[in-house]
Design a protein around this motif. Structure first.
Motif, PDB file in Angstrom:
ATOM      1  N   ARG A  98      -0.806  16.853 -50.904  1.00  0.00           N
ATOM      2  CA  ARG A  98      -1.971  16.309 -51.619  1.00  0.00           C
ATOM      3  C   ARG A  98      -1.912  14.785 -51.685  1.00  0.00           C
ATOM      4  O   ARG A  98      -2.907  14.095 -51.468  1.00  0.00           O
ATOM      5  N   GLU A 101      -2.768  13.347 -48.248  1.00  0.00           N
ATOM      6  CA  GLU A 101      -4.211  13.375 -47.992  1.00  0.00           C
ATOM      7  C   GLU A 101      -4.926  12.263 -48.759  1.00  0.00           C
ATOM      8  O   GLU A 101      -5.815  11.598 -48.229  1.00  0.00           O
ATOM      9  N   ARG A 102      -4.515  12.053 -50.004  1.00  0.00           N
ATOM     10  CA  ARG A 102      -5.127  11.001 -50.816  1.00  0.00           C
ATOM     11  C   ARG A 102      -4.870   9.628 -50.206  1.00  0.00           C
ATOM     12  O   ARG A 102      -5.775   8.797 -50.091  1.00  0.00           O
ATOM     13  N   GLN A 104      -4.140   8.978 -47.052  1.00  0.00           N
ATOM     14  CA  GLN A 104      -4.856   8.875 -45.768  1.00  0.00           C
ATOM     15  C   GLN A 104      -6.305   8.466 -45.990  1.00  0.00           C
ATOM     16  O   GLN A 104      -6.848   7.605 -45.284  1.00  0.00           O
ATOM     17  N   ALA A 105      -6.957   9.062 -46.989  1.00  0.00           N
ATOM     18  CA  ALA A 105      -8.345   8.719 -47.290  1.00  0.00           C
ATOM     19  C   ALA A 105      -8.442   7.267 -47.754  1.00  0.00           C
ATOM     20  O   ALA A 105      -9.365   6.533 -47.359  1.00  0.00           O
ATOM     21  N   ARG A 106      -7.475   6.831 -48.541  1.00  0.00           N
ATOM     22  CA  ARG A 106      -7.476   5.444 -49.013  1.00  0.00           C
ATOM     23  C   ARG A 106      -7.268   4.473 -47.845  1.00  0.00           C
ATOM     24  O   ARG A 106      -7.894   3.408 -47.788  1.00  0.00           O
ATOM     25  N   GLU A 108      -8.119   5.007 -44.700  1.00  0.00           N
ATOM     26  CA  GLU A 108      -9.363   4.973 -43.916  1.00  0.00           C
ATOM     27  C   GLU A 108     -10.393   4.051 -44.552  1.00  0.00           C
ATOM     28  O   GLU A 108     -11.073   3.282 -43.858  1.00  0.00           O
ATOM     29  N   ARG A 109     -10.518   4.109 -45.877  1.00  0.00           N
ATOM     30  CA  ARG A 109     -11.458   3.208 -46.563  1.00  0.00           C
ATOM     31  C   ARG A 109     -11.053   1.751 -46.398  1.00  0.00           C
ATOM     32  O   ARG A 109     -11.896   0.878 -46.157  1.00  0.00           O
TER      33      ARG A 109
END
Length: 137
Positions: A98, A101-102, A104-106, A108-109
């Protein structure tokens, strides 16, 4: 014969009344803590006895619950989850996934924001140097 026979038959018939079976009481953590708070608030002589009679408890319950509270055994005052215990490694793995994933999203932003900043700088005619890995440390 009818009256005497009926009385005799009634006397010979067994009692078929079903008596309810006693059940052991179970107390939730909230109930135990509430009774302990009330017992601590009792100051006068005989007040704890009155509390125990009103609640239908034995004094040994108070002794046990106080000991559990003093030892910090809050698990003893809360309901226990039944069934097999989860594997600690599986729990840790799920937590790390988890978090991954968090992050990775950060990432990408952040990369999207950097790309937008580069394009804005190009439109304005300014050059932005990409930081080296040494500068990030």
């Amino acid at each position: 014969m009818s009256q005497e026979a009926n009385d005799k038959v009634k006397e010979e018939m067994p009692n078929t009344e079903v008596v309810a079976k006693a059940k052991r009481r179970r107390f939730t953590a909230a109930e135990k803590l509430q009774v302990l708070r009330e017992a601590e608030a009792c100051r006068g002589s005989g007040e704890i006895g009155a509390l125990l009679r009103r609640e239908g408890l034995y004094s040994s319950y108070l002794t046990t619950w106080r000991r559990q509270q003093e030892l910090g055994e809050l698990e003893g005052l809360s309901p226990q989850k039944r069934g097999p215990k989860p594997d600690p490694q599986a729990v840790e793995l799920a937590k790390l996934r988890r978090e991954n994933e968090r992050l990775q999203a950060r990432l990408e932003r952040a990369e999207l924001i950097i790309d937008v900043q580069k394009k804005v700088a190009q439109m304005l005619g300014e050059t932005i140097e990409a930081p080296s890995l040494d500068d990030l440390s």
